[in-house]
Design a protein around this motif. Structure first.
Motif, PDB file in Angstrom:
ATOM      1  N   GLY A 176     -10.252  -6.691 -61.470  1.00  0.00           N
ATOM      2  CA  GLY A 176     -10.929  -6.440 -60.207  1.00  0.00           C
ATOM      3  C   GLY A 176     -12.353  -6.958 -60.164  1.00  0.00           C
ATOM      4  N   GLN A 177     -12.802  -7.634 -61.232  1.00  0.00           N
ATOM      5  CA  GLN A 177     -14.164  -8.153 -61.277  1.00  0.00           C
ATOM      6  C   GLN A 177     -14.392  -9.138 -60.131  1.00  0.00           C
ATOM      7  OE1 GLN A 177     -15.041 -10.711 -64.607  1.00  0.00           O
ATOM      8  NE2 GLN A 177     -17.214 -10.840 -64.116  1.00  0.00           N
ATOM      9  N   LYS A 178     -15.500  -8.976 -59.437  1.00  0.00           N
ATOM     10  CA  LYS A 178     -15.864  -9.882 -58.347  1.00  0.00           C
ATOM     11  C   LYS A 178     -16.283 -11.216 -58.960  1.00  0.00           C
ATOM     12  CE  LYS A 178     -18.476  -8.286 -55.063  1.00  0.00           C
ATOM     13  NZ  LYS A 178     -19.662  -7.815 -54.335  1.00  0.00           N
ATOM     14  N   LEU A 179     -15.681 -12.310 -58.460  1.00  0.00           N
ATOM     15  CA  LEU A 179     -15.970 -13.638 -58.975  1.00  0.00           C
ATOM     16  C   LEU A 179     -16.698 -14.518 -57.963  1.00  0.00           C
ATOM     17  CD1 LEU A 179     -12.489 -14.165 -60.654  1.00  0.00           C
ATOM     18  CD2 LEU A 179     -14.630 -13.518 -61.794  1.00  0.00           C
ATOM     19  N   THR A 180     -16.262 -14.465 -56.722  1.00  0.00           N
ATOM     20  CA  THR A 180     -16.836 -15.307 -55.674  1.00  0.00           C
ATOM     21  C   THR A 180     -16.668 -14.595 -54.342  1.00  0.00           C
ATOM     22  OG1 THR A 180     -16.148 -17.265 -56.912  1.00  0.00           O
ATOM     23  CG2 THR A 180     -16.748 -17.618 -54.614  1.00  0.00           C
ATOM     24  N   LYS A 181     -17.596 -14.832 -53.432  1.00  0.00           N
ATOM     25  CA  LYS A 181     -17.452 -14.308 -52.084  1.00  0.00           C
ATOM     26  C   LYS A 181     -17.965 -15.356 -51.113  1.00  0.00           C
ATOM     27  CE  LYS A 181     -21.813 -11.780 -52.244  1.00  0.00           C
ATOM     28  NZ  LYS A 181     -22.461 -10.494 -52.038  1.00  0.00           N
ATOM     29  N   GLY A 182     -17.601 -15.206 -49.857  1.00  0.00           N
ATOM     30  CA  GLY A 182     -18.062 -16.167 -48.874  1.00  0.00           C
ATOM     31  C   GLY A 182     -17.552 -15.826 -47.495  1.00  0.00           C
ATOM     32  N   PHE A 183     -17.798 -16.739 -46.558  1.00  0.00           N
ATOM     33  CA  PHE A 183     -17.260 -16.565 -45.211  1.00  0.00           C
ATOM     34  C   PHE A 183     -17.109 -17.919 -44.551  1.00  0.00           C
ATOM     35  CE2 PHE A 183     -21.861 -16.300 -44.405  1.00  0.00           C
ATOM     36  CZ  PHE A 183     -22.009 -17.152 -43.318  1.00  0.00           C
ATOM     37  N   THR A 184     -16.271 -17.940 -43.516  1.00  0.00           N
ATOM     38  CA  THR A 184     -16.172 -19.101 -42.638  1.00  0.00           C
ATOM     39  C   THR A 184     -16.336 -18.621 -41.205  1.00  0.00           C
ATOM     40  OG1 THR A 184     -13.742 -18.905 -42.508  1.00  0.00           O
ATOM     41  CG2 THR A 184     -14.643 -20.486 -44.109  1.00  0.00           C
ATOM     42  N   ILE A 185     -16.828 -19.526 -40.366  1.00  0.00           N
ATOM     43  CA  ILE A 185     -16.917 -19.261 -38.935  1.00  0.00           C
ATOM     44  C   ILE A 185     -16.183 -20.383 -38.222  1.00  0.00           C
ATOM     45  CG2 ILE A 185     -18.464 -19.118 -36.941  1.00  0.00           C
ATOM     46  CD1 ILE A 185     -20.506 -17.790 -38.815  1.00  0.00           C
ATOM     47  N   GLN A 186     -15.264 -19.983 -37.329  1.00  0.00           N
ATOM     48  CA  GLN A 186     -14.509 -20.923 -36.523  1.00  0.00           C
ATOM     49  C   GLN A 186     -14.753 -20.601 -35.058  1.00  0.00           C
ATOM     50  OE1 GLN A 186     -10.962 -19.889 -39.301  1.00  0.00           O
ATOM     51  NE2 GLN A 186     -10.267 -21.602 -38.044  1.00  0.00           N
ATOM     52  N   VAL A 187     -14.788 -21.648 -34.234  1.00  0.00           N
ATOM     53  CA  VAL A 187     -14.971 -21.451 -32.801  1.00  0.00           C
ATOM     54  C   VAL A 187     -13.795 -22.066 -32.054  1.00  0.00           C
ATOM     55  CG1 VAL A 187     -17.497 -21.346 -32.907  1.00  0.00           C
ATOM     56  CG2 VAL A 187     -16.363 -23.559 -32.592  1.00  0.00           C
ATOM     57  N   ALA A 188     -13.515 -21.508 -30.889  1.00  0.00           N
ATOM     58  CA  ALA A 188     -12.420 -22.011 -30.063  1.00  0.00           C
ATOM     59  C   ALA A 188     -12.869 -23.261 -29.317  1.00  0.00           C
ATOM     60  CB  ALA A 188     -11.972 -20.936 -29.073  1.00  0.00           C
ATOM     61  N   VAL A 189     -12.025 -24.288 -29.390  1.00  0.00           N
ATOM     62  CA  VAL A 189     -12.263 -25.523 -28.648  1.00  0.00           C
ATOM     63  C   VAL A 189     -11.010 -25.804 -27.831  1.00  0.00           C
ATOM     64  CG1 VAL A 189     -12.652 -28.016 -28.823  1.00  0.00           C
ATOM     65  CG2 VAL A 189     -13.834 -26.454 -30.396  1.00  0.00           C
ATOM     66  N   GLU A 190     -11.200 -25.969 -26.534  1.00  0.00           N
ATOM     67  CA  GLU A 190     -10.069 -26.290 -25.674  1.00  0.00           C
ATOM     68  C   GLU A 190      -9.603 -27.703 -26.021  1.00  0.00           C
ATOM     69  OE1 GLU A 190      -8.908 -26.269 -20.954  1.00  0.00           O
ATOM     70  OE2 GLU A 190     -10.892 -25.573 -21.588  1.00  0.00           O
ATOM     71  N   LYS A 191      -8.357 -27.774 -26.466  1.00  0.00           N
ATOM     72  CA  LYS A 191      -7.816 -29.025 -26.984  1.00  0.00           C
ATOM     73  C   LYS A 191      -7.824 -30.146 -25.947  1.00  0.00           C
ATOM     74  CE  LYS A 191      -3.410 -29.883 -28.468  1.00  0.00           C
ATOM     75  NZ  LYS A 191      -2.190 -29.570 -29.188  1.00  0.00           N
ATOM     76  N   ALA A 192      -7.416 -29.882 -24.734  1.00  0.00           N
ATOM     77  CA  ALA A 192      -7.274 -30.918 -23.710  1.00  0.00           C
ATOM     78  C   ALA A 192      -8.609 -31.560 -23.342  1.00  0.00           C
ATOM     79  CB  ALA A 192      -6.604 -30.341 -22.465  1.00  0.00           C
ATOM     80  N   ARG A 193      -9.662 -30.754 -23.292  1.00  0.00           N
ATOM     81  CA  ARG A 193     -10.964 -31.275 -22.864  1.00  0.00           C
ATOM     82  C   ARG A 193     -11.951 -31.453 -24.012  1.00  0.00           C
ATOM     83  NH1 ARG A 193     -13.027 -27.764 -18.036  1.00  0.00           N
ATOM     84  NH2 ARG A 193     -12.724 -26.141 -19.584  1.00  0.00           N
TER      85      ARG A 193
END
Length: 135
Positions: free
Chosen positions: A99-116
């Protein structure tokens, strides 16, 4: 919030010349856990595509706490932290046995309307409704 985990065994091809996991491989570990999370909410990449939106990653952070080594079994957990205006997913890599913590992080994704190709400043209404029904 909703979480999903995957387990990996560190392979030789994950290592750098210092015999620890090369920093870029954590992106793949995060991706595997993110896909498990998106499967859990039934909105993985095929469903995104069908909905008419793509969700590119616009920010990513990784904090290396301790090295992962060859043969080590690791657990990668992805947790959805935000969904109203963007997808913010937190990641935690731990040793599967201790259970030892080795790495942590995050990602951020945003919505993009595919057609436009237009970025939304808010998640699409159908997605917010979907998440609120799950929570």
């Amino acid at each position: 919030m909703i979480s999903a985990s995957v387990t990996e065994i560190v392979q030789f091809y994950h290592l750098d010349p210092m015999n620890v996991v090369w920093h870029g491989n954590y992106v793949q570990f995060f991706e595997n856990a993110r896909c498990a999370l998106l499967d859990k909410i039934d909105y993985n990449y095929p469903q995104m595509d069908e909905s008419g939106f793509v969700w590119p990653i616009v920010d990513m952070r990784v904090k290396y706490v301790a090295p992962c080594r060859f043969g080590q079994e690791i657990t990668i957990t992805a947790t959805l932290r935000e969904y109203e205006n963007r997808l913010k997913i937190d990641y935690l890599v731990t040793d599967a046995k201790t259970g030892q913590k080795l790495t942590k992080g995050f990602t951020i994704q945003v919505a993009v309307e595919k057609a436009r190709g237009e970025m939304l400043y808010r998640s699409p209404d159908f997605f917010i409704e979907k998440m609120e029904a799950l929570l």
